[in-house]
Enzyme design. Sequence first.
Site, PDB file in Angstrom:
ATOM      1  N   CYS A   2      27.029  -2.374  -5.930  1.00  0.00           N
ATOM      2  CA  CYS A   2      26.949  -3.746  -5.430  1.00  0.00           C
ATOM      3  C   CYS A   2      28.078  -4.549  -6.043  1.00  0.00           C
ATOM      4  O   CYS A   2      28.809  -4.055  -6.901  1.00  0.00           O
ATOM      5  CB  CYS A   2      25.634  -4.397  -5.852  1.00  0.00           C
ATOM      6  SG  CYS A   2      24.166  -3.549  -5.244  1.00  0.00           S
ATOM      7  N   GLY A  28      29.503  -3.604  -1.093  1.00  0.00           N
ATOM      8  CA  GLY A  28      28.159  -3.513  -0.534  1.00  0.00           C
ATOM      9  C   GLY A  28      28.060  -4.262   0.776  1.00  0.00           C
ATOM     10  O   GLY A  28      28.500  -5.404   0.870  1.00  0.00           O
ATOM     11  N   ASN A  98      24.563  -5.309 -10.497  1.00  0.00           N
ATOM     12  CA  ASN A  98      25.200  -4.139  -9.922  1.00  0.00           C
ATOM     13  C   ASN A  98      24.854  -2.979 -10.842  1.00  0.00           C
ATOM     14  O   ASN A  98      25.001  -3.096 -12.058  1.00  0.00           O
ATOM     15  CB  ASN A  98      26.718  -4.354  -9.888  1.00  0.00           C
ATOM     16  CG  ASN A  98      27.486  -3.079  -9.594  1.00  0.00           C
ATOM     17  OD1 ASN A  98      27.006  -2.224  -8.855  1.00  0.00           O
ATOM     18  ND2 ASN A  98      28.660  -2.951 -10.164  1.00  0.00           N
ATOM     19  N   GLY A  99      24.349  -1.887 -10.273  1.00  0.00           N
ATOM     20  CA  GLY A  99      24.035  -0.726 -11.116  1.00  0.00           C
ATOM     21  C   GLY A  99      22.690  -0.136 -10.777  1.00  0.00           C
ATOM     22  O   GLY A  99      22.135  -0.406  -9.705  1.00  0.00           O
ATOM     23  N   TYR A 249      37.256   5.382  -6.211  1.00  0.00           N
ATOM     24  CA  TYR A 249      36.799   5.067  -4.854  1.00  0.00           C
ATOM     25  C   TYR A 249      36.344   3.626  -4.633  1.00  0.00           C
ATOM     26  O   TYR A 249      36.777   2.970  -3.683  1.00  0.00           O
ATOM     27  CB  TYR A 249      35.660   6.024  -4.458  1.00  0.00           C
ATOM     28  CG  TYR A 249      34.975   5.652  -3.170  1.00  0.00           C
ATOM     29  CD1 TYR A 249      35.689   5.611  -1.979  1.00  0.00           C
ATOM     30  CD2 TYR A 249      33.622   5.325  -3.140  1.00  0.00           C
ATOM     31  CE1 TYR A 249      35.064   5.250  -0.788  1.00  0.00           C
ATOM     32  CE2 TYR A 249      32.996   4.966  -1.948  1.00  0.00           C
ATOM     33  CZ  TYR A 249      33.716   4.930  -0.787  1.00  0.00           C
ATOM     34  OH  TYR A 249      33.114   4.575   0.380  1.00  0.00           O
TER      35      TYR A 249
HETATM   36  P1  AMP Z   1      31.252  13.173   2.849  1.00  0.00           P
HETATM   37  O1  AMP Z   1      31.773  12.911   4.208  1.00  0.00           O
HETATM   38  O2  AMP Z   1      29.761  13.196   2.746  1.00  0.00           O
HETATM   39  O3  AMP Z   1      31.888  14.358   2.159  1.00  0.00           O
HETATM   40  O4  AMP Z   1      31.627  11.904   1.934  1.00  0.00           O
HETATM   41  C1  AMP Z   1      32.926  11.679   1.512  1.00  0.00           C
HETATM   42  C2  AMP Z   1      33.453  10.405   2.087  1.00  0.00           C
HETATM   43  O5  AMP Z   1      32.543   9.323   1.861  1.00  0.00           O
HETATM   44  C3  AMP Z   1      34.755  10.056   1.434  1.00  0.00           C
HETATM   45  O6  AMP Z   1      35.655   9.793   2.477  1.00  0.00           O
HETATM   46  C4  AMP Z   1      34.480   8.802   0.629  1.00  0.00           C
HETATM   47  O7  AMP Z   1      35.453   7.816   0.910  1.00  0.00           O
HETATM   48  C5  AMP Z   1      33.098   8.331   1.013  1.00  0.00           C
HETATM   49  N1  AMP Z   1      32.186   8.235  -0.135  1.00  0.00           N
HETATM   50  C6  AMP Z   1      32.122   8.988  -1.232  1.00  0.00           C
HETATM   51  N2  AMP Z   1      31.106   8.628  -2.040  1.00  0.00           N
HETATM   52  C7  AMP Z   1      30.497   7.595  -1.435  1.00  0.00           C
HETATM   53  C8  AMP Z   1      29.369   6.790  -1.762  1.00  0.00           C
HETATM   54  N3  AMP Z   1      28.648   6.971  -2.853  1.00  0.00           N
HETATM   55  N4  AMP Z   1      29.027   5.836  -0.891  1.00  0.00           N
HETATM   56  C9  AMP Z   1      29.722   5.644   0.235  1.00  0.00           C
HETATM   57  N5  AMP Z   1      30.794   6.372   0.599  1.00  0.00           N
HETATM   58  C10 AMP Z   1      31.185   7.343  -0.225  1.00  0.00           C
END
Ligand code: AMP
Length: 471
Positions: A2, A28, A98-99, A249
Site C-alpha cells: 500500500c 495500490g 503499509n505492510g 518492483y
Molecule cells: P507472473 O505473471 O505471475 O509470473 O507475475 C510476474 C509479473 O507480475 C511481473 O511482470 C511483475 O511485474 C508482476 N508482479 C510481481 N510480483 C507482484 C505482486 N506481488 N503484485 C503484483 N504484481 C506483481
Amino acid sequence: MCGVLGIYGNEGVFAEILSGLNTIQHRGQDSAGIVTLKGIFHIKKGLGLVNEVFRDGSVLPGKCGIGHVRYATQGSTGLENAQPFTVNYPFGLAMAHNGNVTNFEALRHSLSQDHHRLLETTSDIELIAYQMVLALEKRDLHKLSPTDIFEAIQEVQKTVEGAYAVVAVIAGFGLLGFTGPHGIRPLLLGRKGQNYAITSETTTLDYLGYELVHEFEGNESVFIDKNRELYLSKGQASKPAFCVFESIYFAREDSRFKNRLVAAQREALGRLLAKHFTREGLKPDIIIDVPSSSYFCAQGIAEELGIPLRRGLVKNNYIGRSFIAHGQKQREKLVKQKHNAISEIIKDKRIAVVDDSIVRGTTAKHIVGLLKQRGAKEVYFVSASPQLKHPCVYGIDVSEKEMILSERTVEDVRKLIGAEALIYPTLEDLYEVFPKNKHCAACFSGEYPTRLSSEVFSLAEREKINAGRLE
Ligand code: AMP
C-alpha cells in the site's frame, strides 16, 4: 502493498494529500481514502483509483490529514477494509498503514477475547489501531505528552509483529508516523517551511515540493504536534531489513531509498546480470524490457554488453492488474490484453527480454510466445530478481503455492515458458546491490528477519483463501 501519506500543512491540506496520493497510486489500486481533521474527522474512502474515489469533487476541511492507497495483502478487497481506519476513544485516532502484521490471529484473538473489542474489518490496520488505543488508555489522558505518545508507540512496536509503516492523526494532538521492527516497509519525512509530510516514497516529496529530512529505520517514530514542533524517537534498536522487492518492483524508479535512486539500483543489478550472458555464451541482438519496472535493469545489461536497448514491447496502461485477477484464465486474458510486440523491432532477432520477476510464470510464458509470434529467432528471458521460492508474509502477497519454482527446476520453467534461455541473478548478485545485513530478501533466501510462529505460513495461506485472494 500500500501507500501512505500524512501531512501537517495549511488549511486546505486535502488538495495536497489528494495530489500526493496520485504519486503513490502504483502502490495500490484496490481502494483509496483520505481523513482530515477539523473539529471532527472528515472521511472519504472508496474502491478503485484515487481519481475514481474523489471524482465527485468532495473537499475535506482542515490543516492535517492522512491518505492511503490499498493493495490488499490482508483481508478482502471490500470497502470495509479501505483505509484510513478511525476510532473515537480515548481520542479521535485516524490511522493508515503499509505492510503486513504476522501475528494477526493472536492479536485478533486477544483483542476480542481479552479486551472485548468488536472488530469490524478483516484488515490488520484495525489491530494496530486498537493496540495503540490500549497503550494510550494507560496514560494520563489530560496530559498526554510526546513522551507518552512515543511510549505508547513502543508498546505497539513490541506487540505487533511483522512489517508496517504507519501514519496517524491523534485529534487535538498532532500527526504521527512510525515503523515496525527492522523497517521492512519504507517511510520518509519531508519538510516544506513549517509543514511536514510523511510518505511511502520520496517521489511524493519531489512532487509536493518537500525536502527530505529523515528516512525511518526500524522501530522509529515521529510526532508533529499542533504547533508543528517535530519530535523523533529511535525506539528499541533493531537490525535493518528493508524489503529488496521495493527497489526491484514496487517503488517508482525516481524514488530514493537510503539515499540511493531506485533506477540506479535496478541498473546496477542489470550490470551484474550481464556477466551471466557472457558465462552462458549468449549473444542477443537486442535487449528489450517488459514495461516498465525493468527498464533500468535492461539498460544496465545493454550498456554492459554493448548491445542496443530497444522498446520492443508496448504496454497498455489502462488494463487492470493481471497479477491479482481471479483465476488463471482471467489472468491470462488480461496479460494478453496488456502487451503488444513491435514486429519491425523483433523479427529475425535474438532477443533478451527483461522482466522484474517471475511469480506464476503467466507473464513470462505469454511474452515469450508473443515475441516468437512476431518473428523472434530466439528469446532469452531474464528475471531482474533471483529465483522466487519462499512466501512473503510482509505484504507482497505471494504464497508458495502460487510460485512456479516451488515445485519445478529452472530448466522446467525455461521449457514451460518456451524460452531458449532463462537467466536469474544469484543471491550474491542481489546482495552486492542490496547488502545482506541491511535488507530483507526472505522471498528469495528463505531467511525471515522477524519472529514468526510455526503456523504463520499456513495461517497466511488460509487467510488469503478466506479473503478471496487465492483460489
Ligand atoms: P507472473 O505473471 O505471475 O509470473 O507475475 C510476474 C509479473 O507480475 C511481473 O511482470 C511483475 O511485474 C508482476 N508482479 C510481481 N510480483 C507482484 C505482486 N506481488 N503484485 C503484483 N504484481 C506483481
